[in-house]
Design a protein around this motif. Structure first.
Motif, short mmCIF file in Angstrom:
data_model
loop_
_atom_site.label_atom_id
_atom_site.label_comp_id
_atom_site.label_asym_id
_atom_site.label_seq_id
_atom_site.Cartn_x
_atom_site.Cartn_y
_atom_site.Cartn_z
N LYS A 57 0.84 -1.20 0.00
CA LYS A 57 0.00 0.00 0.00
C LYS A 57 0.88 1.25 0.00
CE LYS A 57 -3.59 2.29 2.67
NZ LYS A 57 -4.38 2.27 3.91
N LEU A 58 1.94 1.24 0.79
CA LEU A 58 2.86 2.37 0.81
C LEU A 58 3.55 2.56 -0.54
CD1 LEU A 58 4.52 1.92 4.33
CD2 LEU A 58 2.84 3.64 3.64
N MET A 59 3.89 1.44 -1.18
CA MET A 59 4.49 1.53 -2.52
C MET A 59 3.53 2.20 -3.49
SD MET A 59 6.40 -2.16 -2.97
CE MET A 59 6.68 -1.95 -4.71
N PHE A 60 2.26 1.82 -3.44
CA PHE A 60 1.28 2.41 -4.35
C PHE A 60 1.02 3.87 -4.03
CE2 PHE A 60 0.48 -1.73 -6.08
CZ PHE A 60 0.10 -1.43 -7.38
N GLU A 61 1.11 4.25 -2.78
CA GLU A 61 0.98 5.66 -2.42
C GLU A 61 2.13 6.46 -3.03
OE1 GLU A 61 0.57 5.72 1.84
OE2 GLU A 61 -1.49 5.00 1.74
N GLN A 62 3.34 5.91 -3.00
CA GLN A 62 4.48 6.56 -3.65
C GLN A 62 4.25 6.68 -5.15
OE1 GLN A 62 7.87 4.13 -2.76
NE2 GLN A 62 8.35 5.22 -0.87
N ILE A 63 3.73 5.64 -5.75
CA ILE A 63 3.47 5.63 -7.18
C ILE A 63 2.46 6.73 -7.54
CG2 ILE A 63 2.45 4.29 -9.08
CD1 ILE A 63 3.65 1.78 -7.64
N VAL A 64 1.39 6.81 -6.78
CA VAL A 64 0.36 7.82 -7.03
C VAL A 64 0.93 9.22 -6.87
CG1 VAL A 64 -1.82 8.77 -6.16
CG2 VAL A 64 -1.58 6.32 -6.49
N GLN A 65 1.74 9.44 -5.84
CA GLN A 65 2.35 10.76 -5.63
C GLN A 65 3.25 11.14 -6.81
OE1 GLN A 65 4.38 10.37 -1.89
NE2 GLN A 65 2.57 10.82 -0.68
N ARG A 66 4.03 10.19 -7.27
CA ARG A 66 4.93 10.49 -8.39
C ARG A 66 4.16 10.73 -9.67
NH1 ARG A 66 9.76 6.45 -8.10
NH2 ARG A 66 10.23 7.44 -10.08
N LEU A 67 3.09 9.96 -9.89
CA LEU A 67 2.27 10.18 -11.09
C LEU A 67 1.57 11.54 -11.03
CD1 LEU A 67 0.73 6.63 -11.63
CD2 LEU A 67 2.43 7.78 -13.06
N ASP A 68 1.10 11.93 -9.85
CA ASP A 68 0.48 13.24 -9.71
C ASP A 68 1.47 14.36 -9.98
OD1 ASP A 68 -2.02 12.22 -9.11
OD2 ASP A 68 -1.79 12.42 -6.93
N ALA A 69 2.69 14.21 -9.49
CA ALA A 69 3.72 15.22 -9.73
C ALA A 69 4.05 15.31 -11.22
CB ALA A 69 4.99 14.89 -8.93
N LYS A 70 4.14 14.17 -11.89
CA LYS A 70 4.41 14.16 -13.33
C LYS A 70 3.24 14.76 -14.10
CE LYS A 70 7.63 10.30 -13.47
NZ LYS A 70 8.74 10.76 -14.27
N LYS A 71 2.02 14.53 -13.64
CA LYS A 71 0.84 15.09 -14.30
C LYS A 71 0.84 16.61 -14.18
CE LYS A 71 -4.21 14.85 -14.36
NZ LYS A 71 -4.47 16.26 -14.34
N LYS A 72 1.15 17.12 -13.01
CA LYS A 72 1.21 18.57 -12.82
C LYS A 72 2.28 19.19 -13.71
CE LYS A 72 -0.52 18.64 -8.09
NZ LYS A 72 -0.19 18.86 -6.67
N SER A 73 3.42 18.53 -13.77
CA SER A 73 4.51 19.02 -14.62
C SER A 73 4.09 19.03 -16.09
CB SER A 73 5.74 18.14 -14.41
OG SER A 73 6.76 18.50 -15.29
#
Length: 141
Positions: free
Chosen positions: A92-108
């Motif tokens: 679950k923690l791994m997927f939270e990291q994945i979601v955070q990184r995808l959100d950051a890439k989406k904003k960029s």
């Protein structure tokens, strides 16, 4: 004496039940690398479904590309994924990291798209900022 024996048997049972459900694979993909792989796979799979022609044009298979990039094979990825998934909280923690990184890439990516739109059509940026529009209309030559 009977109580002590019961307590010892209970302790032995509790300790023996603490075994890992899935044994650690020989070629386990590191957790950080696994997160990177899953982020990249998510992006490529999204591209595949949003604009399939882009990957078909270059004949790119997202999974093969990722396996080559990270120098892993499909079996190694699958075994590592099952191993990490066996620990729900950690997964679950791994997927939270994945979601955070995808959100950051989406904003960029969104900010880059907006910047390109402003460059291509400066009138759009003036409509968003009425002060700029007012300055341009007051000039009379």
């Amino acid at each position: 004496m009977r109580k002590i024996t019961t307590v010892i048997v209970m302790l032995i049972l509790l300790v023996s039940c603490k075994e890992e459900v899935i044994q650690k694979p020989d070629q386990l993909v590191e957790k950080d690398v696994m997160v990177n792989v899953m982020v990249d796979l998510s992006i490529l799979e999204a591209i595949k479904y949003q604009n399939p022609a882009s990957l078909d044009t270059f004949k790119i298979n997202p999974r093969d590309f990722i396996y080559k990039k990270y120098k892993i094979d499909s079996l190694q990825f699958a075994k590592s994924n099952v191993y990490y998934a066996s620990d729900y909280e950690d997964y679950k923690l791994m997927f939270e990291q994945i979601v955070q990184r995808l959100d950051a890439k989406k904003k960029s990516a969104d900010s880059l798209v907006n910047l390109e739109k402003k460059k291509k059509n400066p009138i759009l940026s003036k409509k968003k900022n009425p002060a700029l529009l007012a300055k341009d209309t007051t000039k009379v030559d």
